[in-house]
Design an enzyme around this catalytic site. Structure first.
Site, PDB file in Angstrom:
ATOM      1  N   GLY A  78      14.051 -28.163  31.495  1.00 50.17           N
ATOM      2  CA  GLY A  78      15.095 -28.532  30.540  1.00 50.17           C
ATOM      3  C   GLY A  78      15.144 -30.031  30.288  1.00 50.17           C
ATOM      4  CD  GLN A 104      24.221 -24.515  33.153  1.00 49.56           C
ATOM      5  OE1 GLN A 104      24.575 -23.389  33.465  1.00 49.56           O
ATOM      6  NE2 GLN A 104      23.643 -25.351  34.007  1.00 49.56           N
ATOM      7  N   GLY A 123      13.702 -22.652  32.855  1.00 47.24           N
ATOM      8  CA  GLY A 123      13.385 -21.401  33.554  1.00 47.24           C
ATOM      9  C   GLY A 123      14.317 -21.090  34.710  1.00 47.24           C
ATOM     10  CB  THR A 151      -3.619 -28.048  32.918  1.00 49.35           C
ATOM     11  OG1 THR A 151      -4.781 -28.858  32.759  1.00 49.35           O
ATOM     12  CG2 THR A 151      -4.043 -26.607  33.165  1.00 49.35           C
ATOM     13  CB  CYS A 201      22.004 -33.263  37.785  1.00 47.53           C
ATOM     14  SG  CYS A 201      21.049 -31.833  37.319  1.00 47.53           S
TER      15      CYS A 201
END
Lengths: 376, 376
Positions: free
Chosen positions: B66, B173, B194, B231, B318
């Site tokens: 995110g 969220q 995810g 990648t 966070c």
């Protein structure tokens, strides 16, 4: 035989990761016990990686991969030291370095792209001559991803050290195959990727020597001590650390084994007419072979080998399908046609002597087939 | 009860990912069959995510999470449209948006930080009044990560659409909890993570509407059609897609269940003296509760609840441990002391009615204990 493109994840690494998906799944920034478990795993992983590099845990920053590590190293240093607006790199770097330098050039920074000799080596004297009062960073890869040439990083680091210029090296291909102690190499920043060392994709490391002036390039909640925001990918980081641990324990023996396989492969392949080895004869990654075959189109060769059960590449995976000849091969003096007629075979843990024998059986006939077609 | 911080990975997601670590482990850019398998998994995942958003696969870009999606959306749009140097955002955005805007402000861009009302809502008229000829982007979160308030994105999108300004929303969220069809929401860019939807950490999505002028911010081999080099993290992407698929199939039923649990929790907790609910009474995520308790220190509350087996948070994960009061709670009018006395409980798939009952049993006594201590 395409282990430079990516590797499978070692089953021991998968086992190490699994509990962190479903059981110890906390956010490492949370205060509760789920968070503390995640934080502990994160810091334990940091210590493992630090030890492998001869660094301190405080100098290890987890990223989403080698490309992000390269971007952070180069942009981060250049943004943080605006009075020095000159970068020195080489013409055969990975695209993650080259395109980052190109982007900075578009933004007004000056970039010197050093040429290389026919073996892919940067010249120390050219590098030293290119340094100016304005040089903020030298970024030269440890080993080339296409031709396997190992650059004289230690010697470059001596020069940059004497001039007070930071040295970054992309060690994505070398880490786990040859020693990468940051003090031995005299580097200030070093990039690693998880998926080249039997670890997971989507995770990497940037080593940043203590005291290096650098800014973050991804902003947010201030994770990784403010250097790289974004919830830490704990399962990925645990997996990377496990892969690092395994690679350090097994490197010496495995690299010797690969050198033997590599040299047998080189000797056998060079019996094909009008073929040669690209890259350096001795300063070469233990697992890398890069050949050119006159009058052969590399992509056709890859597809035919694939049909015969051999996974190989022409150039790097990252630029496959672009149709453009490899910038590495043209930089060491190949014509575009010769560059397009090249084959990279990169050995790995799963390869055996039988695999090498099989390639030596099918490759000559495949080259012959293509040459017959091309003659028609 | 801290599912807004992160979630465990759904076992069905782990099962979906596993083959891509060890069996189908190719580099999606490789030409051989290993590469083609990886590429197929990648494109199949892209279709699943596109379908969930009502978008086209070409509009889906995979990132490392995110935070990267927010960085790419905001910097990418602002860098690509240099004649428009004004951004509008809100004062209660996630740090991934706020710090990105702060960074752009330091680089000379102009940023308007819209205030919110006491429920956390942005004012449509204030937003419209803030638009200028120079506005290049409006970025307003779909639902707030701390107080669960759902912003009027559809209505904002109508306004930005009329003014020809791009609208980005951080849906980290909200995705998987409430509908997030990009056409219904009138958004041009939308971020997903995810690990908030029972998928893996280290992978996210940025939806970019076709035609939006945007530049990459991470440079390299040109993956994700040049928008995001590095990648592709195929196992992570496959896992994310599986989590998306599950969330879409189960969202309606699960959200109804969560709303019932949430409302029972709110009703019970508000029986505690001198407590109140932060956020909007009805425009609220199905799983979010955010309370304040007078004369209680939030971190102590978290640690005591943790000891009793309840994982909760004060503010967002966070910014935990920063010591600073939540910028969201002070923005809706709380004093720093009140903000520090807050508790976020965010429900998830594993929570049952028994869990709610248990919290309603231990929380009042824990608040009492702390108040007694604080009185002493």
């Amino acid at each position: 035989m395409d282990h430079a493109a990516t590797t499978y994840v070692d089953p021991r690494v998968v086992q190490a990761m699994l509990p962190y998906f479903t059981e110890y799944f906390g956010n490492a920034s949370s205060l509760h016990s789920f968070g503390r478990e995640a934080k502990e795993a994160l810091e334990n992983s940091r210590e493992i990686v630090a030890k492998a590099l001869g660094a301190s845990p405080d100098e290890i920053f987890f990223t989403s991969g080698g490309t992000e590590s390269d971007n952070l190293a180069i942009k981060g240093v250049m943004y943080a030291n605006r009075s020095k607006n000159h970068i020195i790199t080489s013409i055969i770097e990975h695209h993650a370095v080259l395109e980052t330098c190109n982007n900075l050039q578009e933004m007004g920074f000056n970039v010197t792209y050093l040429p290389v000799d026919r073996h892919g080596l940067v010249s120390l004297s050219q590098l030293e001559d290119s340094l100016t009062e304005k040089t903020g960073l030298v970024t030269i890869m440890h080993a080339n991803n296409e031709i396997g040439t190992i650059e004289p990083i230690k010697e470059i680091g001596k020069i940059t050290g004497e001039h007070g210029v930071y040295l970054h090296t992309d060690a994505v291909q070398s880490f786990g195959k040859i020693p990468t102690n940051v003090d031995d190499l005299n580097v200030d920043l070093l990039s690693i990727s998880g998926h080249k060392i039997y670890g997971p994709k989507g995770v990497g490391v940037l080593y940043i020597r203590e005291g290096v002036k650098i800014e973050p390039v991804q902003h947010g909640g201030g994770h990784e001590r403010g250097m790289r925001s974004g919830t830490e990918n704990v399962p990925g980081i645990v997996g990377l650390a496990k892969a690092v641990e395994i690679s350090q324990a097994e490197m010496k023996k495995e690299s010797e084994r690969l050198v033997n396989l590599r040299d047998k492969l080189i000797e056998g392949v060079l019996e094909i007419d009008d073929s040669w080895l690209n890259g350096h004869p001795s300063r070469r990654l233990p697992n890398n072979c890069n050949f050119s075959f006159e009058r052969v189109e590399g992509e056709s060769l890859i597809l035919r080998l694939d049909a015969k059960g051999v996974a190989a590449s022409t150039g790097s995976a990252c630029s496959s399908g672009s149709g453009a000849p490899s910038h590495v091969l043209t930089s060491i003096g190949l014509t575009p046609e010769q560059a397009n007629g090249s084959l990279r075979l990169t050995l790995g843990k799963c390869n055996t002597e039988e695999d090498v024998d099989y390639v030596l059986e099918v490759l000559p006939e495949t080259v012959s087939e293509l040459r017959k077609l091309s003659a028609v």
